[in-house]
Motif scaffolding. Structure first.
Motif, mmCIF file in Angstrom:
data_model
loop_
_atom_site.group_PDB
_atom_site.id
_atom_site.type_symbol
_atom_site.label_atom_id
_atom_site.label_comp_id
_atom_site.label_asym_id
_atom_site.label_seq_id
_atom_site.Cartn_x
_atom_site.Cartn_y
_atom_site.Cartn_z
ATOM 1 N N LEU A 94 0.838 -1.194 0.000
ATOM 2 C CA LEU A 94 0.000 0.000 0.000
ATOM 3 C C LEU A 94 0.876 1.247 0.000
ATOM 4 O O LEU A 94 2.062 1.190 0.322
ATOM 5 C CB LEU A 94 -0.891 0.006 1.249
ATOM 6 N N PHE A 95 0.257 2.381 -0.355
ATOM 7 C CA PHE A 95 0.904 3.677 -0.146
ATOM 8 C C PHE A 95 0.626 4.056 1.304
ATOM 9 O O PHE A 95 -0.388 4.684 1.621
ATOM 10 C CB PHE A 95 0.355 4.714 -1.121
ATOM 11 N N LYS A 96 1.531 3.672 2.184
ATOM 12 C CA LYS A 96 1.228 3.699 3.615
ATOM 13 C C LYS A 96 1.118 5.101 4.191
ATOM 14 O O LYS A 96 0.502 5.299 5.240
ATOM 15 C CB LYS A 96 2.257 2.871 4.380
ATOM 16 N N ASP A 102 -7.289 7.689 -0.682
ATOM 17 C CA ASP A 102 -6.313 8.013 -1.724
ATOM 18 C C ASP A 102 -5.720 6.754 -2.344
ATOM 19 O O ASP A 102 -5.419 6.721 -3.536
ATOM 20 C CB ASP A 102 -5.204 8.899 -1.166
ATOM 21 N N ASN A 103 -5.523 5.711 -1.540
ATOM 22 C CA ASN A 103 -5.028 4.452 -2.084
ATOM 23 C C ASN A 103 -5.967 3.898 -3.150
ATOM 24 O O ASN A 103 -5.517 3.380 -4.172
ATOM 25 C CB ASN A 103 -4.839 3.422 -0.962
ATOM 26 N N ALA A 154 -3.021 4.590 5.673
ATOM 27 C CA ALA A 154 -2.985 3.135 5.485
ATOM 28 C C ALA A 154 -2.079 2.466 6.520
ATOM 29 O O ALA A 154 -2.369 1.368 6.996
ATOM 30 C CB ALA A 154 -2.518 2.805 4.077
ATOM 31 N N GLN A 162 -5.402 -3.815 6.456
ATOM 32 C CA GLN A 162 -4.493 -3.448 5.360
ATOM 33 C C GLN A 162 -4.603 -4.456 4.218
ATOM 34 O O GLN A 162 -4.611 -4.092 3.041
ATOM 35 C CB GLN A 162 -3.055 -3.381 5.870
ATOM 36 N N GLU A 166 -5.800 -3.675 0.394
ATOM 37 C CA GLU A 166 -5.016 -4.020 -0.783
ATOM 38 C C GLU A 166 -5.888 -4.742 -1.816
ATOM 39 O O GLU A 166 -5.778 -4.511 -3.023
ATOM 40 C CB GLU A 166 -3.827 -4.897 -0.396
ATOM 41 N N ARG A 169 -8.191 -2.189 -3.391
ATOM 42 C CA ARG A 169 -7.445 -1.391 -4.366
ATOM 43 C C ARG A 169 -7.300 -2.153 -5.685
ATOM 44 O O ARG A 169 -7.395 -1.576 -6.768
ATOM 45 C CB ARG A 169 -6.070 -1.031 -3.817
#
Length: 259
Positions: A94-96, A102-103, A154, A162, A166, A169
């Motif tokens: 993820l974009f943590k 936003d992810n 995230a 999480q 994912e 997403r």
């Protein structure tokens, strides 16, 4: 049932090591297939071949597109993703430092191509599209009970959530095939049970094909319609969960002699 993804005589060599050897398999519309095998059997390498992360040494991968069969050998990963294939990874990617919302938005924007003029000058169409993407992302998050987490970073989510994000997403890319690489890795029994329900929900609501790598045999046997078994890079067996459980070669190589 129509073939969506077809693999024929696929080979991947790394120097003198053959990681994937003469694998032939297919994925059909709207089915859930598992790929199992011991550690080092070549499962993730096969995933990487199918999704364009690495290039086959020989063999072919083809995908059924809207206008006919499309060869995937040599295509870049992003082009394969744009055709309708999304994946998750063993290690969460993820974009943590970004929010949950936003992810998902980042994954969705590939399906909305704004012209240069609209983007630069922020014309009304740009804002309408932006609002549409945001609303679709929120609706998708609601389906998976993440609507209360949209503004959370995230990195601050529990591990199981999480993993769920994912997968969401991946779904945001509107795939025809979703590849799940050990989605239950690191999960406790309660989280694994939630994941099992989530994957069933994906099948029921999105009608997509799912291929998953997983070591949790209870999850595999409860979910999969068909199972492929890899051993030392080669296909050892293919069949229904009942057939795999009774296959002597699988029992010896993977499930254990006493299975």
């Amino acid at each position: 049932m129509s073939t969506l993804l077809k693999v024929e005589d696929l080979v991947k060599n790394f120097g003198g090591l053959t990681a994937v050897s003469d694998v032939t398999m297919q994925l059909n519309d709207d089915e859930l297939v598992a790929l199992i095998g011991p550690n080092g059997a070549g499962k993730t390498t096969l995933f990487n071949l199918l999704t364009g992360v690495i290039v086959p040494s020989s063999g072919s991968i083809t995908f059924r597109g809207p206008n006919g069969t499309i060869p995937l050998n040599g295509k870049k990963a992003y082009k394969i993703a744009n055709l309708g294939m999304a994946r998750t990874f063993q290690n969460i990617r993820l974009f943590k430092e970004l929010s949950v919302l936003d992810n998902v938005l980042i994954a969705m924007t590939a399906h909305y191509k704004e012209g240069f003029v609209q983007s630069v000058f922020r014309l009304p169409k740009f804002y309408r599209t932006e609002a549409q993407i945001r609303q679709e992302a929120i609706e998708l998050l609601k389906i998976f009970d993440l609507q209360d987490d949209v503004d959370k970073l995230a990195k601050n989510l529990p591990y199981g959530i999480q993993r769920r994000l994912e997968i969401v997403r991946g779904l945001a890319m509107k795939p025809k095939v979703l590849f799940l690489d050990e989605p239950a890795a690191g999960m406790n029994p309660e989280e694994t049970a939630d994941l099992t329900r989530l994957i069933r929900q994906i099948q029921r609501e999105f009608h997509i094909t799912v291929l998953l790598i997983e070591h949790d045999m209870s999850l595999v046997m409860n979910l999969a319609e068909r199972i492929y078994v890899l051993d030392h890079g080669s296909l050892l067996a293919e069949g229904t969960p009942a057939q795999i459980q009774q296959n002597p070669a699988v029992i010896k190589a993977y499930l254990g002699e006493e299975a």
